[in-house]
Design an enzyme around this catalytic site. Structure first.
Site, PDB file in Angstrom:
ATOM      1  N   PHE A 152      57.644  40.900 -13.961  1.00  0.00           N
ATOM      2  CA  PHE A 152      58.052  41.598 -14.892  1.00  0.00           C
ATOM      3  C   PHE A 152      57.303  42.771 -15.150  1.00  0.00           C
ATOM      4  O   PHE A 152      55.904  42.696 -15.566  1.00  0.00           O
ATOM      5  CB  PHE A 152      58.371  40.517 -16.239  1.00  0.00           C
ATOM      6  CG  PHE A 152      59.019  41.439 -17.305  1.00  0.00           C
ATOM      7  CD1 PHE A 152      60.432  41.623 -17.222  1.00  0.00           C
ATOM      8  CD2 PHE A 152      58.247  42.145 -18.354  1.00  0.00           C
ATOM      9  CE1 PHE A 152      60.883  42.413 -18.440  1.00  0.00           C
ATOM     10  CE2 PHE A 152      58.820  43.040 -19.134  1.00  0.00           C
ATOM     11  CZ  PHE A 152      60.035  43.070 -19.328  1.00  0.00           C
ATOM     12  N   ASP A 237      48.937  45.089 -13.051  1.00  0.00           N
ATOM     13  CA  ASP A 237      49.748  44.952 -14.338  1.00  0.00           C
ATOM     14  C   ASP A 237      48.933  44.457 -15.673  1.00  0.00           C
ATOM     15  O   ASP A 237      49.630  43.030 -15.371  1.00  0.00           O
ATOM     16  CB  ASP A 237      51.182  45.015 -14.365  1.00  0.00           C
ATOM     17  CG  ASP A 237      52.030  45.112 -15.582  1.00  0.00           C
ATOM     18  OD1 ASP A 237      51.534  45.290 -16.714  1.00  0.00           O
ATOM     19  OD2 ASP A 237      53.242  45.270 -15.512  1.00  0.00           O
ATOM     20  N   LYS A 267      50.697  45.975 -24.531  1.00  0.00           N
ATOM     21  CA  LYS A 267      50.668  44.789 -25.786  1.00  0.00           C
ATOM     22  C   LYS A 267      49.498  44.595 -26.757  1.00  0.00           C
ATOM     23  O   LYS A 267      49.733  45.209 -27.775  1.00  0.00           O
ATOM     24  CB  LYS A 267      51.039  43.515 -25.037  1.00  0.00           C
ATOM     25  CG  LYS A 267      52.424  43.604 -24.433  1.00  0.00           C
ATOM     26  CD  LYS A 267      52.961  42.152 -23.999  1.00  0.00           C
ATOM     27  CE  LYS A 267      54.568  42.197 -23.810  1.00  0.00           C
ATOM     28  NZ  LYS A 267      54.988  42.413 -22.374  1.00  0.00           N
TER      29      LYS A 267
HETATM   30  C1  LIG Z   1      55.708  43.371 -21.790  1.00  0.00           C
HETATM   31  C2  LIG Z   1      55.410  43.514 -20.511  1.00  0.00           C
HETATM   32  C3  LIG Z   1      55.666  44.967 -19.970  1.00  0.00           C
HETATM   33  C4  LIG Z   1      56.459  45.682 -20.642  1.00  0.00           C
HETATM   34  O1  LIG Z   1      55.794  46.372 -21.900  1.00  0.00           O
HETATM   35  P1  LIG Z   1      56.767  47.037 -23.026  1.00  0.00           P
HETATM   36  O2  LIG Z   1      55.891  47.351 -24.253  1.00  0.00           O
HETATM   37  O3  LIG Z   1      57.696  45.948 -23.657  1.00  0.00           O
HETATM   38  O4  LIG Z   1      57.681  47.920 -22.329  1.00  0.00           O
HETATM   39  C5  LIG Z   1      55.066  45.392 -18.557  1.00  0.00           C
HETATM   40  N1  LIG Z   1      54.314  44.689 -17.777  1.00  0.00           N
HETATM   41  C6  LIG Z   1      54.121  43.202 -18.158  1.00  0.00           C
HETATM   42  C7  LIG Z   1      53.319  42.535 -17.566  1.00  0.00           C
HETATM   43  C8  LIG Z   1      54.607  42.933 -19.406  1.00  0.00           C
HETATM   44  O5  LIG Z   1      54.482  41.568 -19.928  1.00  0.00           O
END
Ligand SMILES: *Cc1c(COP(=O)(O)O)cnc(C)c1O
Length: 444
Positions: A152, A237, A267
């Protein structure tokens, strides 16, 4: 100034009145919100009807300092009262200081750089543009970006091209091309996928949205070796795993002597204030994006970067890395001993656990969404990223008493969830009013 819900006089709860107005005014992409929250303090929040909850989700791995942390609150307020927004025609001391701090915490070498965005998906967009520059400036051009199944990476079109889940992608085809997904954790698939056509490999060290699925030991190291050998970028990520969540500043730091080419953050970085970041490691990678090639109006503004500095300061001064590691161990040990819990995963305070999914109604809908509902009724906020999986991502300042209170309550929550499913199944054909048996739409 504070808004009030209409007509509590009708006998409806204040929360129900707000939810009705929500349904009439908000785009329906999240489903019906579980509660209307009005206040928070530490790891606790309160709803519009006075209900109190232990927040074990932390706004999905965001509220690392809990709610209404006094230092974060005062830093944000005083920065806003001094200088709030300036655009990237200008810079500010907080922007420079946060960039320097992130580079130092990441152990990034000379020539490394930071780009600030406002969210996770935007940090990933910047990373994807970096990958395209790497691919397009190679001779011959490298057209492919490799990502992992179950990964994700966000909801905007570029980040969505890296996100794997069909239900998120397919309604929005065509997405930007050139992305190949390979099975996560499969070394043979990785070796076959990383070639001289590969611009970059993008992966999460622990797949959060997929249900807190760690990569197998040795996988990151092999990913680093293969990408170096092939001349491809390794982009990690850490939007969910970064900023202390796993007990280190960055999850990649659990690997000794390990350096990626780029890392995305968001986050937890602002402790709840919106901010995202891309860190590029070393001059060659950092020079891939030049003047005019990327930008953001809000990104890196004085308030967001002050929030980031305050958040990192508190994590360090209060030893929240140590606390995340200790409380994570404690929670995992406690959860593993609960009958009905079949597997516990994760690191620090990013925790996933699986439930025995044999629900009495035999629908196979799974127990986890019913447990989320039962937990809310009992005063705990948790999340079900899958039909039999629960995720916890609480504040890094969670206490032992708070952790223990959830472990102690869990057997009762499992019983309540099973009973609710059995009750729904026996009320012949009537639609569930408890929300059980339905997987919540993902919120990220
Ligand atoms: C939550 C998340 C995103 C997206 O972040 P948003 O602030 O919701 O756009 C991207 N990569 C990972 C691994 C995430 O957990």
């Amino acid at each position: 100034m504070s808004p009030s819900a209409s007509s509590p006089a009708t006998g409806e709860s204040t929360g129900a009145a707000w939810l009705e107005r929500y349904t009439g005014s908000l785009l329906n992409v999240f489903g019906t919100p579980q509660r209307v929250l009005v206040r928070g303090s530490g790891s606790r929040v309160w709803d519009a009807d006075g209900g109190e909850y232990l927040d074990l989700l932390g706004g999905i791995a965001v509220n690392v300092l809990g709610h209404a942390h006094p230092l974060l609150t005062s830093v944000v307020a005083s920065q806003q009262a001094t200088l709030g927004h300036i655009s990237n025609f200008f810079t500010s001391p907080t922007q420079v200081a946060l960039a320097e701090r992130l580079l130092a915490l990441a152990g990034a070498p000379e020539g490394s750089r930071v780009f600030f965005a406002n969210s996770g998906t935007e940090a990933v967009e910047a990373a994807l543009k970096l990958a395209r520059r790497a691919g397009n400036s190679a001779d011959p051009v490298r057209p492919t970006v490799v990502a992992l199944e179950q990964g994700f990476h966000g909801r905007t079109m570029g980040a969505l091209s890296l996100t794997h889940k069909a239900a998120y992608r397919e309604p929005f085809a065509p997405l930007p091309g050139g992305v190949t997904h390979i099975p996560a954790g499969d070394l043979a698939a990785l070796r076959a996928a990383i070639t001289d056509e590969t611009a970059a490999l993008v992966l999460e060290p622990i797949q959060g949205e997929a249900g807190v699925l760690p990569l197998p030991p040795g996988y990151l190291r092999e990913a680093r070796r293969l990408t170096l050998e092939a001349g491809a970028l390794l982009i990690i990520d850490e939007v969910q795993t970064g900023v202390g969540r796993t007990g280190r500043w960055f999850a990649f730091q659990h690997e000794p002597d390990f350096m990626p080419d780029a890392v995305t953050l968001a986050k937890g970085l602002g402790g709840g204030f919106p901010i995202g970041a891309l860190i590029t490691f070393g001059p060659a990678v950092s020079d891939l994006l030049g003047p005019g090639q990327h930008g953001s109006t809000f990104g890196g503004n004085p308030v967001a970067t002050a929030a980031g500095l305050a958040t990192l300061h508190v994590i360090e001064s209060d030893d929240l890395l140590g606390n995340a590691a200790r409380m994570g161990e404690r929670l995992r040990a406690g959860l593993a001993a609960v009958p009905g819990v079949t597997e516990v995963r994760g690191r620090g305070l990013l925790i996933g656990f699986d439930l025995d999914a044999d629900t009495p109604d035999g629908t196979g809908a799974g127990l986890a969404p019913a447990v989320v509902t039962a937990a809310l009724e009992a005063g705990f906020i948790i999340n079900a990223p899958g039909p039999r999986t629960i995720r916890l991502a609480p504040a890094l300042l969670l206490t032992a008493e708070e952790a223990d209170s959830f472990v102690a309550a869990l057997p009762g929550l499992l019983d309540a969830a099973r009973a609710a499913i059995a009750g729904t199944a026996s009320s012949a054909g009537t639609a569930s009013s408890t929300g059980t048996g339905r997987t919540e739409p993902a919120q990220e």
